[in-house]
Motif scaffolding. Structure first.
Motif, short mmCIF file in Angstrom:
data_model
loop_
_atom_site.label_atom_id
_atom_site.label_comp_id
_atom_site.label_asym_id
_atom_site.label_seq_id
_atom_site.Cartn_x
_atom_site.Cartn_y
_atom_site.Cartn_z
N ILE A 1 97.90 47.07 -28.78
CA ILE A 1 97.86 45.96 -28.12
C ILE A 1 98.18 44.50 -29.08
CG2 ILE A 1 97.49 47.13 -25.89
CD1 ILE A 1 95.15 44.90 -25.83
N ALA A 2 97.18 44.57 -30.67
CA ALA A 2 97.74 43.91 -30.99
C ALA A 2 99.05 43.01 -31.47
CB ALA A 2 96.70 44.17 -32.13
N GLY A 3 100.15 44.11 -31.86
CA GLY A 3 101.66 43.67 -31.45
C GLY A 3 101.75 42.86 -31.00
N ARG A 4 101.70 43.48 -29.47
CA ARG A 4 102.42 42.88 -27.86
C ARG A 4 102.36 41.82 -27.92
NH1 ARG A 4 104.72 48.17 -27.14
NH2 ARG A 4 102.72 49.62 -27.75
N ASP A 5 103.57 40.88 -26.59
CA ASP A 5 103.80 39.71 -26.20
C ASP A 5 102.10 39.24 -25.64
OD1 ASP A 5 104.18 38.52 -23.46
OD2 ASP A 5 105.79 37.96 -24.90
N ALA A 6 102.16 37.95 -25.90
CA ALA A 6 101.10 37.53 -25.46
C ALA A 6 100.49 37.60 -24.15
CB ALA A 6 100.96 36.43 -26.19
N ALA A 7 101.36 37.39 -23.90
CA ALA A 7 100.32 37.48 -21.92
C ALA A 7 100.03 39.33 -21.72
CB ALA A 7 101.95 37.28 -21.03
N VAL A 8 101.09 40.16 -22.01
CA VAL A 8 100.20 41.29 -22.50
C VAL A 8 98.97 41.22 -23.49
CG1 VAL A 8 101.03 44.24 -23.21
CG2 VAL A 8 102.62 42.29 -22.64
N VAL A 9 98.87 41.21 -24.27
CA VAL A 9 97.87 40.82 -25.28
C VAL A 9 96.74 40.92 -24.19
CG1 VAL A 9 96.51 40.26 -26.71
CG2 VAL A 9 98.68 40.45 -27.35
N ASP A 10 96.80 38.94 -23.04
CA ASP A 10 95.53 38.03 -22.81
C ASP A 10 94.91 39.21 -21.84
OD1 ASP A 10 94.28 35.94 -21.73
OD2 ASP A 10 95.70 36.10 -20.61
N ILE A 11 96.31 40.24 -21.06
CA ILE A 11 95.64 41.25 -20.11
C ILE A 11 95.11 42.33 -20.24
CG2 ILE A 11 97.07 42.36 -18.03
CD1 ILE A 11 99.34 40.62 -17.69
N TRP A 12 95.21 42.44 -21.29
CA TRP A 12 95.23 44.10 -22.10
C TRP A 12 93.57 43.94 -21.84
CZ3 TRP A 12 94.87 48.78 -20.68
CH2 TRP A 12 96.53 49.63 -19.86
N GLN A 13 93.57 42.66 -22.68
CA GLN A 13 91.60 42.21 -23.56
C GLN A 13 90.65 41.44 -22.18
OE1 GLN A 13 93.07 38.61 -26.01
NE2 GLN A 13 93.31 39.81 -27.72
N ARG A 14 91.26 41.18 -21.60
CA ARG A 14 90.51 41.12 -20.02
C ARG A 14 90.00 42.54 -19.28
NH1 ARG A 14 92.00 36.18 -17.13
NH2 ARG A 14 92.85 34.49 -19.08
N LEU A 15 91.30 43.01 -19.51
CA LEU A 15 90.64 44.63 -19.02
C LEU A 15 89.93 45.68 -19.41
CD1 LEU A 15 94.46 46.38 -17.68
CD2 LEU A 15 92.28 45.27 -16.52
N LEU A 16 90.17 45.30 -21.57
CA LEU A 16 89.45 45.81 -21.76
C LEU A 16 87.88 45.21 -22.19
CD1 LEU A 16 91.62 46.22 -24.71
CD2 LEU A 16 90.69 48.30 -23.06
N ALA A 17 87.84 44.01 -21.82
CA ALA A 17 86.37 43.09 -22.38
C ALA A 17 84.77 43.93 -21.09
CB ALA A 17 86.62 41.39 -21.98
N ALA A 18 86.17 43.44 -19.48
CA ALA A 18 85.41 44.35 -18.49
C ALA A 18 84.95 45.67 -18.45
CB ALA A 18 86.47 44.58 -17.44
N GLU A 19 85.78 46.54 -19.56
CA GLU A 19 84.78 47.89 -19.34
C GLU A 19 83.89 48.14 -20.41
OE1 GLU A 19 86.29 50.16 -18.22
OE2 GLU A 19 87.39 48.50 -16.59
N ARG A 20 84.50 47.00 -21.53
CA ARG A 20 83.08 47.04 -22.94
C ARG A 20 81.75 46.32 -21.84
NH1 ARG A 20 86.15 44.75 -27.09
NH2 ARG A 20 85.66 46.75 -27.60
N SER A 21 82.06 45.38 -21.14
CA SER A 21 81.11 45.24 -20.26
C SER A 21 80.12 45.56 -19.48
CB SER A 21 81.74 43.92 -19.59
OG SER A 21 80.01 43.94 -18.25
#
Length: 72
Positions: A40-60
């Motif tokens: 997802i790193a090269g995606r649109d900023a809004a997409v990256v933000d959403i996925w970073q939040r989802l993945l942060a929750a899973e990492r937690s």
């Protein structure tokens, strides 16, 4: 933005991350998260933000369940 195929693949991979965490396969889940982050790193900023939040929750969940901490 993500096209339908990319979004479907990413959601399937997120489900696999969650399944791995639920089954106690924390290393697998962490690896899947890293691969998703790269994808997802090269995606649109809004997409990256959403996925970073989802993945942060899973990492937690990994950190909480396994008792391990990982540098940010």
């Amino acid at each position: 933005m993500m096209d339908g195929t990319a979004a479907d693949r990413a959601l399937n991979e997120l489900d696999a991350v969650r399944d791995a965490i639920d089954a106690g396969r924390f290393r697998e889940a962490a690896l899947r998260i890293e691969l998703l982050e790269r994808d997802i790193a090269g995606r649109d900023a809004a997409v990256v933000d959403i996925w970073q939040r989802l993945l942060a929750a899973e990492r937690s969940r990994i950190d909480h369940s396994s008792g391990e901490s990982r540098p940010a």
